[in-house]
Design a protein around this motif. Structure first.
Motif, PDB file in Angstrom:
ATOM      1  N   PRO A   3       1.615   4.782   1.976  1.00  0.00           N
ATOM      2  CA  PRO A   3       1.527   5.136   3.178  1.00  0.00           C
ATOM      3  C   PRO A   3       0.312   6.020   3.549  1.00  0.00           C
ATOM      4  O   PRO A   3       0.463   7.170   3.958  1.00  0.00           O
ATOM      5  N   SER A  39       0.965  -1.117  -0.005  1.00  0.00           N
ATOM      6  CA  SER A  39       0.152   0.017  -0.037  1.00  0.00           C
ATOM      7  C   SER A  39       0.892   1.341  -0.056  1.00  0.00           C
ATOM      8  O   SER A  39       2.107   1.299   0.250  1.00  0.00           O
ATOM      9  N   SER A  78       5.405   5.463  10.774  1.00  0.00           N
ATOM     10  CA  SER A  78       6.239   6.379  11.343  1.00  0.00           C
ATOM     11  C   SER A  78       5.381   7.170  12.018  1.00  0.00           C
ATOM     12  O   SER A  78       4.218   7.233  11.858  1.00  0.00           O
TER      13      SER A  78
END
Ligand code: ADP
Ligand code: MG
Ligand code: ZN
Length: 479
Positions: A157, A155, A198
């Motif tokens: 992000p 995918s 992240s």
């Protein structure tokens, strides 16, 4: 400072083909098969052997790509990903790198905040590795899984919470199962997730440094690992530190991530085009055929069930969970006499048939109740021939004996009695039998009504029409 999480997922799904990706070895259930029973010189990586692409695996990959609205590359290139590991006998994995099977797709997911579209970056074909079992004085290699076709779906992000990541994982798994390309058995490891996570200051549009958590084999692990990483990275940033880009493992029991290797000295896979395989060419006619063969996908089916059968979103969602159940429901509906709402069939399936499936540990076809038979039972109940409880018993009986509903009702004398005189007589007898209860009802204990009702039904061996019993009981108690 509030932080926003950014998540991208890599999903590895084994393809349910008969044979392996590049040889004729059978794909076996690696959780039960004896070790190394499905191995040949090709998947064992012997020198001098040549791989041949599994046509069916390519078709399955293409169907997934079509279902995810991807752009399909008319030419894709297999590539060698070089690394050494004892479960990889060739010393490289055949994968796709620069020119994957498909790119730029999308997947619509549903979360508590509504609908979201997650972009798919790429889909490529590769082969699975073998399996290692570590024992006290060494390690054992099982090559049954080596060379099993694997589809990797990556995918963008685009996700921002563990919930979204789980919804993405579940939606994708659902589609793979609908397409019949993967069983979805997470415990067997046929779908594996890697989460890239992240965090960044809320409102920022730059990507922060990510970590990658490997080998998440359940939705629970996926959710927990992501939540853990968001928390850990936010704490680092809040205290002025920097997140290190690394590959992490997930400790299931302790629920924490731990470093496996740092990305800075990430292995140099030295990808190069696989010299033993020609470029994979996909022509438009082939694609058209595969597109035409695509089944109706879960999202579309759910929406259609709501519109066409006037089901609640919740019932529709439960019915379409399994394709077999959805088909069964639709077949039942075609056999219902006019005037009976599909909703009634949905209730019987979601209530009584699910209970039977649980009790017998069977799937819907193993119950041996044909959709037509269920429709007949429903009709008998709706038309007042038998009551709901008897209907349930008839279903259980069909499962055991395979007889037809009408036969069972006839042979066991289950036909509901609606004869008013007969019912009036049983009610009269019951009231004579239980004068104390009648007394306490009349002095205001209304709860006794249901008890008396139960006694009448028992006397009638469960066959009396409950509506008439209720009316008659009210009438006689009132007098
Ligand atoms: P690799 O192949 O080295 O793992 P990729 O660039 O192919 O790296 O990215 C893999 C996954 O990581 C993709 O799903 C992508 O969306 C996700 N990703 C990339 N950068 C970030 C980031 N900064 N934060 C979260 N996820 C990211
Ligand atoms: Mg990665
Ligand atoms: Zn083989």
């Amino acid at each position: 400072m509030p932080y926003e999480a950014v998540i991208g997922l890599e999903v590895h799904a084994e393809l349910q083909t008969q044979s392996k990706m590049f040889c004729g070895c059978a794909v076996v259930d690696t959780t039960v098969a004896p070790p190394n029973i499905s191995v040949c010189p090709i998947c064992a990586g012997m020198p001098g052997t040549l791989p041949v692409v599994n046509h069916r695996a390519v078709e399955m990959g293409l169907q997934v790509a079509l279902a995810l609205d991807c752009h399909i590359n008319c030419v894709s290139i297999f590539a060698r990903k070089n690394y050494f590991y004892p479960d990889l006998p060739k010393g490289y994995q055949i994968s796709q790198y620069e020119q994957p099977l498909a790119e730029r797709g999308k997947l619509v997911i549903h979360t508590s905040a509504g609908e979201r579209t997650i972009r798919i970056r790429r889909i490529h074909l590769e082969e699975d590795t073998g399996k290692l079992t570590h024992i006290p004085n060494g390690s054992l290699v099982d090559l049954n899984r080596a060379g099993v076709p694997l589809l990797e779906i990556v995918s963008e992000p685009d996700m921002h919470s563990p919930e979204e990541a789980v919804a993405y994982g579940e939606t994708l798994r659902h589609i793979l199962r609908y397409l019949g390309v993967n069983s979805g058995d997470m415990e067997k490891g046929v779908i594996r997730f890697e989460a890239n996570v992240s965090v960044r200051p809320a409102g920022s549009h730059e990507l922060g440094t990510r970590t990658e958590v490997k080998n998440l084999n359940s939705f629970r692990a996926l959710e927990r690992a992501i939540a853990y990483e968001i928390e850990r990275q936010s704490r680092i940033l809040a205290s002025g530190g920097t997140v290190e880009q690394e590959t992490l493992g997930w400790n299931e029991a302790g629920e924490y991530t731990y470093p496996q290797r740092s990305k800075e000295d990430a292995p140099d896979y030295r990808y190069f085009p696989e010299p033993d395989l020609p470029p994979l060419k996909i022509d438009e006619t082939w694609l058209e055929r595969l597109r035409a063969e695509l089944p109706e996908l879960p999202n579309a089916k759910r929406q259609r069930f709501i519109a066409q059968y006037h089901l609640t979103p919740k019932d529709a969602a439960r019915l379409i969970e399994e394709r077999a159940i959805a088909d069964y429901f639709e077949q039942t509906v075609t056999h219902l006499p006019p005037g009976i709402a599909p909703k009634v069939a949905a209730n019987w399936i979601l209530g009584d048939l699910f209970a039977l499936m649980n009790a017998c540990n069977a799937d819907i076809y193993q119950l041996n109740i044909r959709p037509q038979a269920l429709a007949e039972v429903i009709a008998l109940v709706v038309q007042g021939e038998i009551n709901q409880t008897t209907g349930r018993e008839v279903l259980a009986e069909i499962t055991k004996s395979g007889r037809l509903p009408a036969e069972i009702v006839e042979a066991r004398g289950l036909k509901q009695v609606s004869d008013a005189d007969f019912i009036a007589e049983i009610v009269r007898q019951t009231l004579i039998e239980f004068p104390n209860e009648v007394q306490s009802f009349r002095s205001g204990k209304e709860g006794v009504f249901n008890w008396l009702f139960g006694q009448v039904m028992k006397k009638a061996a469960g066959k009396a029409n409950p509506h008439i019993v209720r009316q008659e009981l009210i009438r006689q108690l009132g007098s």
